[in-house]
Motif scaffolding. Structure first.
Motif, PDB file in Angstrom:
ATOM      1  N   VAL A 141      -7.432  -9.289   1.643  1.00 52.86           N
ATOM      2  CA  VAL A 141      -6.628  -8.301   1.998  1.00 52.86           C
ATOM      3  C   VAL A 141      -7.317  -7.102   2.756  1.00 52.86           C
ATOM      4  O   VAL A 141      -7.153  -6.538   3.701  1.00 52.86           O
ATOM      5  CB  VAL A 141      -6.273  -7.490   0.441  1.00 52.86           C
ATOM      6  CG1 VAL A 141      -5.490  -6.196   0.999  1.00 52.86           C
ATOM      7  CG2 VAL A 141      -5.172  -8.481  -0.286  1.00 52.86           C
ATOM      8  N   THR A 142      -8.653  -6.837   2.224  1.00 63.70           N
ATOM      9  CA  THR A 142      -9.780  -5.960   2.679  1.00 63.70           C
ATOM     10  C   THR A 142      -9.897  -6.686   4.217  1.00 63.70           C
ATOM     11  O   THR A 142      -9.835  -5.698   5.182  1.00 63.70           O
ATOM     12  CB  THR A 142     -10.786  -6.026   2.164  1.00 63.70           C
ATOM     13  OG1 THR A 142     -10.365  -5.573   0.700  1.00 63.70           O
ATOM     14  CG2 THR A 142     -12.046  -5.170   2.754  1.00 63.70           C
ATOM     15  N   ALA A 189      -6.286  -4.877  -5.496  1.00 63.85           N
ATOM     16  CA  ALA A 189      -6.315  -6.125  -6.272  1.00 63.85           C
ATOM     17  C   ALA A 189      -4.777  -6.612  -6.669  1.00 63.85           C
ATOM     18  O   ALA A 189      -4.368  -7.674  -6.535  1.00 63.85           O
ATOM     19  CB  ALA A 189      -6.822  -5.660  -7.866  1.00 63.85           C
ATOM     20  N   ARG A 190      -3.840  -5.781  -6.657  1.00 60.25           N
ATOM     21  CA  ARG A 190      -2.304  -5.913  -6.745  1.00 60.25           C
ATOM     22  C   ARG A 190      -1.892  -6.367  -5.656  1.00 60.25           C
ATOM     23  O   ARG A 190      -1.043  -7.448  -5.623  1.00 60.25           O
ATOM     24  CB  ARG A 190      -1.609  -4.667  -7.393  1.00 60.25           C
ATOM     25  CG  ARG A 190      -0.292  -4.665  -7.583  1.00 60.25           C
ATOM     26  CD  ARG A 190       0.682  -3.700  -7.564  1.00 60.25           C
ATOM     27  NE  ARG A 190       2.054  -4.013  -7.413  1.00 60.25           N
ATOM     28  CZ  ARG A 190       2.809  -2.998  -7.157  1.00 60.25           C
ATOM     29  NH1 ARG A 190       2.535  -1.851  -7.073  1.00 60.25           N
ATOM     30  NH2 ARG A 190       4.206  -3.371  -6.789  1.00 60.25           N
ATOM     31  N   LEU A 241       0.803  -0.999  -0.005  1.00 60.41           N
ATOM     32  CA  LEU A 241       0.188  -0.119  -0.016  1.00 60.41           C
ATOM     33  C   LEU A 241       0.850   1.331   0.042  1.00 60.41           C
ATOM     34  O   LEU A 241       0.440   2.205  -0.463  1.00 60.41           O
ATOM     35  CB  LEU A 241      -1.036   0.057   1.180  1.00 60.41           C
ATOM     36  CG  LEU A 241      -2.072  -0.862   1.362  1.00 60.41           C
ATOM     37  CD1 LEU A 241      -2.795  -0.598   2.454  1.00 60.41           C
ATOM     38  CD2 LEU A 241      -2.798  -0.834   0.170  1.00 60.41           C
ATOM     39  N   ALA A 242       1.878   1.098   0.868  1.00 59.17           N
ATOM     40  CA  ALA A 242       2.675   2.326   0.836  1.00 59.17           C
ATOM     41  C   ALA A 242       3.271   2.801  -0.453  1.00 59.17           C
ATOM     42  O   ALA A 242       3.809   3.831  -0.843  1.00 59.17           O
ATOM     43  CB  ALA A 242       3.934   2.166   1.957  1.00 59.17           C
ATOM     44  N   GLU A 273      -0.020 -10.162  -5.094  1.00 64.42           N
ATOM     45  CA  GLU A 273       1.544 -10.179  -4.894  1.00 64.42           C
ATOM     46  C   GLU A 273       1.547 -10.964  -3.489  1.00 64.42           C
ATOM     47  O   GLU A 273       2.677 -11.597  -2.933  1.00 64.42           O
ATOM     48  CB  GLU A 273       1.985  -8.678  -4.204  1.00 64.42           C
ATOM     49  CG  GLU A 273       2.119  -7.658  -5.632  1.00 64.42           C
ATOM     50  CD  GLU A 273       3.350  -8.108  -6.442  1.00 64.42           C
ATOM     51  OE1 GLU A 273       4.054  -8.800  -5.775  1.00 64.42           O
ATOM     52  OE2 GLU A 273       3.345  -7.742  -7.497  1.00 64.42           O
ATOM     53  N   THR A 274       0.364 -11.082  -2.669  1.00 60.32           N
ATOM     54  CA  THR A 274       0.363 -11.998  -1.386  1.00 60.32           C
ATOM     55  C   THR A 274      -0.242 -13.158  -1.311  1.00 60.32           C
ATOM     56  O   THR A 274      -0.147 -13.943  -0.554  1.00 60.32           O
ATOM     57  CB  THR A 274      -0.156 -11.101  -0.189  1.00 60.32           C
ATOM     58  OG1 THR A 274      -1.589 -10.726  -0.629  1.00 60.32           O
ATOM     59  CG2 THR A 274       0.543  -9.858   0.077  1.00 60.32           C
ATOM     60  N   GLY A 275      -0.904 -13.580  -2.717  1.00 61.24           N
ATOM     61  CA  GLY A 275      -1.649 -14.656  -2.734  1.00 61.24           C
ATOM     62  C   GLY A 275      -2.796 -14.867  -1.985  1.00 61.24           C
ATOM     63  O   GLY A 275      -3.512 -15.993  -1.977  1.00 61.24           O
ATOM     64  N   LEU A 276      -3.374 -13.881  -1.849  1.00 58.38           N
ATOM     65  CA  LEU A 276      -4.860 -13.569  -1.072  1.00 58.38           C
ATOM     66  C   LEU A 276      -5.865 -13.228  -2.254  1.00 58.38           C
ATOM     67  O   LEU A 276      -5.448 -12.790  -3.131  1.00 58.38           O
ATOM     68  CB  LEU A 276      -4.674 -12.593  -0.017  1.00 58.38           C
ATOM     69  CG  LEU A 276      -3.873 -12.820   1.113  1.00 58.38           C
ATOM     70  CD1 LEU A 276      -3.778 -11.517   2.012  1.00 58.38           C
ATOM     71  CD2 LEU A 276      -4.195 -14.020   2.008  1.00 58.38           C
TER      72      LEU A 276
END
Length: 215
Positions: A172-173, A159-160, A152-153, A164-167
């Protein structure tokens, strides 16, 4: 340039000058809430300059206290209703105090057929002193949460961050909501700021990096 166009330009410049000098925080947003134009008073509430607010979602800058208010307004705008809409909001002032107040949105356009823009005004109702930051060892973030914050930073979308995290995007939310509740953060900008303040993210690095990540 003909006289009519010249006169229109003059009145536009006068309107912009007045817009900048109004003491009340005011912004013009598109129908989706993205800031098109903000006056210095509105930018000051966010600790930014008017130019830096352009394109930002006004409801990320000022968090609604009741999501149902926003849903009703969105439905009304889809139906091209042109009433005045009010949303109770809270936000973090540049000094760290939590403020609360009301956003008023008026749909405006040259013709009824056009998709309206929103003239948004902010009324400040009150302020609460900054809360003490939690101790660095209290409720540590997980590696996944730290990775999401680093993304985020760096400007990543939900979505990205999910890719990137496989979630999933919902995953993520979920993590962001947990962090917001834990740190009492009003929006994602504040989440990132808290992450740096608490040492979760490494300052002075680009792209942003979690403290738990190896170089």
């Amino acid at each position: 340039m003909d006289l009519a166009r010249l006169e229109a330009v003059r009145w536009r410049n006068r309107a912009l000058l007045l817009f900048d000098r109004v003491a009340m925080p005011v912004a013009v947003c598109d129908v989706h809430g993205a800031v098109l134009l903000a006056n210095p008073a509105m930018a000051a509430e966010c600790g930014a300059t008017p130019g830096r607010l352009r394109g930002r979602d006004v409801l990320e800058l000022f968090s609604p206290r009741q999501a149902t208010q926003v849903e009703r307004i969105a439905q009304a705008l889809r139906l091209r209703h042109r009433s005045r809409y009010r949303v109770a909001v809270r936000w973090r002032a540049p000094g760290g105090a939590e403020r609360h107040g009301e956003l008023t949105a008026d749909p405006v356009s040259d013709t009824v057929e056009e998709t309206p823009a929103l003239l948004v005004m902010l009324r400040v109702d009150g302020e609460r002193a900054p809360r003490s930051a939690p101790a660095s060892g209290q409720a540590p973030v997980t590696a996944t949460e730290a990775r999401i914050l680093a993304l985020l930073a760096g400007g990543a979308t939900t979505a990205r961050a999910a890719r990137e995290t496989g979630l999933t995007a919902d995953g993520v939310t979920y993590h962001l909501r947990r962090l917001s509740a834990r740190w009492q953060a009003a929006n994602r900008t504040e989440l990132v700021a808290r992450a740096y303040a608490l040492g979760v993210l490494v300052p002075g690095t680009w792209p942003p990096r979690a403290a738990t990540e190896t170089e």
